[in-house]
Scaffold this motif. Structure first.
Motif, mmCIF file in Angstrom:
data_model
loop_
_atom_site.group_PDB
_atom_site.id
_atom_site.type_symbol
_atom_site.label_atom_id
_atom_site.label_comp_id
_atom_site.label_asym_id
_atom_site.label_seq_id
_atom_site.Cartn_x
_atom_site.Cartn_y
_atom_site.Cartn_z
ATOM 1 N N THR A 16 1.115 -1.162 0.138
ATOM 2 C CA THR A 16 0.077 -0.039 0.053
ATOM 3 C C THR A 16 0.791 1.196 -0.134
ATOM 4 O O THR A 16 1.783 1.433 0.857
ATOM 5 C CB THR A 16 -0.875 0.181 1.249
ATOM 6 O OG1 THR A 16 -1.625 -1.067 1.204
ATOM 7 C CG2 THR A 16 -2.025 1.156 1.335
ATOM 8 N N GLN A 19 0.876 8.040 -2.973
ATOM 9 C CA GLN A 19 1.633 8.885 -3.696
ATOM 10 C C GLN A 19 1.075 10.402 -3.842
ATOM 11 O O GLN A 19 0.035 10.573 -3.919
ATOM 12 C CB GLN A 19 1.655 8.456 -5.390
ATOM 13 C CG GLN A 19 2.056 7.041 -5.671
ATOM 14 C CD GLN A 19 1.554 6.587 -7.000
ATOM 15 O OE1 GLN A 19 1.317 7.256 -7.665
ATOM 16 N NE2 GLN A 19 1.788 5.147 -7.130
ATOM 17 N N THR A 25 -1.365 15.874 -11.056
ATOM 18 C CA THR A 25 -2.159 14.443 -10.545
ATOM 19 C C THR A 25 -2.265 14.544 -9.026
ATOM 20 O O THR A 25 -1.611 15.302 -8.392
ATOM 21 C CB THR A 25 -1.253 13.153 -10.447
ATOM 22 O OG1 THR A 25 -0.033 13.435 -10.020
ATOM 23 C CG2 THR A 25 -1.039 12.991 -12.034
ATOM 24 N N THR A 27 -3.767 13.194 -5.152
ATOM 25 C CA THR A 27 -2.878 12.280 -4.385
ATOM 26 C C THR A 27 -3.517 10.948 -5.196
ATOM 27 O O THR A 27 -4.796 10.713 -5.179
ATOM 28 C CB THR A 27 -3.530 12.385 -2.862
ATOM 29 O OG1 THR A 27 -2.834 13.716 -2.542
ATOM 30 C CG2 THR A 27 -2.663 11.362 -1.963
ATOM 31 N N ILE A 28 -2.668 9.810 -4.709
ATOM 32 C CA ILE A 28 -3.217 8.574 -5.131
ATOM 33 C C ILE A 28 -2.854 7.452 -3.984
ATOM 34 O O ILE A 28 -1.709 7.293 -3.805
ATOM 35 C CB ILE A 28 -2.465 7.933 -6.614
ATOM 36 C CG1 ILE A 28 -2.831 8.961 -7.640
ATOM 37 C CG2 ILE A 28 -2.991 6.704 -6.967
ATOM 38 C CD1 ILE A 28 -1.958 8.854 -9.024
ATOM 39 N N LEU A 29 -4.104 6.695 -3.692
ATOM 40 C CA LEU A 29 -3.814 5.751 -2.766
ATOM 41 C C LEU A 29 -3.804 4.429 -3.533
ATOM 42 O O LEU A 29 -4.671 4.002 -4.436
ATOM 43 C CB LEU A 29 -5.100 5.654 -1.898
ATOM 44 C CG LEU A 29 -5.168 4.339 -1.061
ATOM 45 C CD1 LEU A 29 -3.806 4.117 -0.233
ATOM 46 C CD2 LEU A 29 -6.537 4.345 -0.109
ATOM 47 N N SER A 30 -2.665 3.656 -3.529
ATOM 48 C CA SER A 30 -2.569 2.297 -4.286
ATOM 49 C C SER A 30 -2.325 1.303 -3.446
ATOM 50 O O SER A 30 -1.659 1.339 -2.476
ATOM 51 C CB SER A 30 -1.214 2.551 -5.247
ATOM 52 O OG SER A 30 -1.009 1.542 -6.120
ATOM 53 N N ARG A 32 -1.605 -2.634 -4.142
ATOM 54 C CA ARG A 32 -1.152 -3.692 -5.239
ATOM 55 C C ARG A 32 -1.106 -4.908 -4.529
ATOM 56 O O ARG A 32 -0.827 -5.219 -3.153
ATOM 57 C CB ARG A 32 0.289 -3.277 -5.580
ATOM 58 C CG ARG A 32 0.700 -4.249 -6.542
ATOM 59 C CD ARG A 32 2.072 -3.869 -7.008
ATOM 60 N NE ARG A 32 2.016 -2.285 -7.638
ATOM 61 C CZ ARG A 32 2.906 -1.573 -7.962
ATOM 62 N NH1 ARG A 32 4.022 -2.133 -7.891
ATOM 63 N NH2 ARG A 32 2.911 -0.268 -8.222
ATOM 64 N N THR A 37 -4.265 -4.421 -8.940
ATOM 65 C CA THR A 37 -3.885 -3.023 -8.204
ATOM 66 C C THR A 37 -5.046 -2.166 -8.378
ATOM 67 O O THR A 37 -5.648 -2.226 -9.429
ATOM 68 C CB THR A 37 -2.599 -2.380 -8.920
ATOM 69 O OG1 THR A 37 -1.442 -3.244 -8.854
ATOM 70 C CG2 THR A 37 -2.242 -1.189 -8.159
ATOM 71 N N GLU A 39 -6.195 1.775 -7.635
ATOM 72 C CA GLU A 39 -5.729 3.080 -7.462
ATOM 73 C C GLU A 39 -6.714 3.999 -7.312
ATOM 74 O O GLU A 39 -7.577 4.037 -8.064
ATOM 75 C CB GLU A 39 -4.881 3.823 -8.524
ATOM 76 C CG GLU A 39 -3.287 2.930 -8.631
ATOM 77 C CD GLU A 39 -2.310 3.504 -9.796
ATOM 78 O OE1 GLU A 39 -2.888 4.115 -10.643
ATOM 79 O OE2 GLU A 39 -1.202 3.291 -9.415
ATOM 80 N N HIS A 41 -7.726 8.106 -6.938
ATOM 81 C CA HIS A 41 -7.448 9.386 -6.882
ATOM 82 C C HIS A 41 -8.288 10.190 -6.122
ATOM 83 O O HIS A 41 -9.470 10.248 -6.234
ATOM 84 C CB HIS A 41 -7.469 9.919 -8.326
ATOM 85 C CG HIS A 41 -6.296 9.123 -9.325
ATOM 86 N ND1 HIS A 41 -5.775 9.798 -10.346
ATOM 87 C CD2 HIS A 41 -6.253 7.901 -9.514
ATOM 88 C CE1 HIS A 41 -5.029 8.909 -11.101
ATOM 89 N NE2 HIS A 41 -5.452 7.720 -10.533
#
Length: 80
Positions: A16, A19, A25, A27-30, A32, A37, A39, A41
């Motif tokens: 986790t 970014q 862009t 903030t991105i919560l990713s 995997r 995956t 993502e 935003h």
């Protein structure tokens, strides 16, 4: 843009990452896992809302565990 997705990763190791927001862009919560995956935003307020929901989940789970232990202890005292 809207989408709905369900991904069962309960038996998998996950990675986790958050970014940070960049010039073009959000903030991105990713999250995997082996099977895929996800993502998301979002803005900082939405990320904080997700954090709050996760904290509440664990607080409720802890309260439930404490109640279960107290109940078992009470039952044992009643039997003894």
């Amino acid at each position: 843009m809207g989408a709905a997705m369900s991904l069962d990763i309960t038996g998998e190791l996950i990675e986790t990452v958050v970014q940070p927001k960049r010039m073009y862009t959000p903030t991105i919560l990713s999250v995997r896992a082996q099977s895929g995956t996800v993502e998301i935003h979002l803005n900082d307020e939405q990320l904080a809302e997700i954090e709050m929901a996760i904290r509440q989940h664990f607080e409720k789970a802890l309260e439930s565990t404490i109640r279960d232990v107290e109940l078992k202890y009470t039952v044992k005292e009643g039997i003894a």
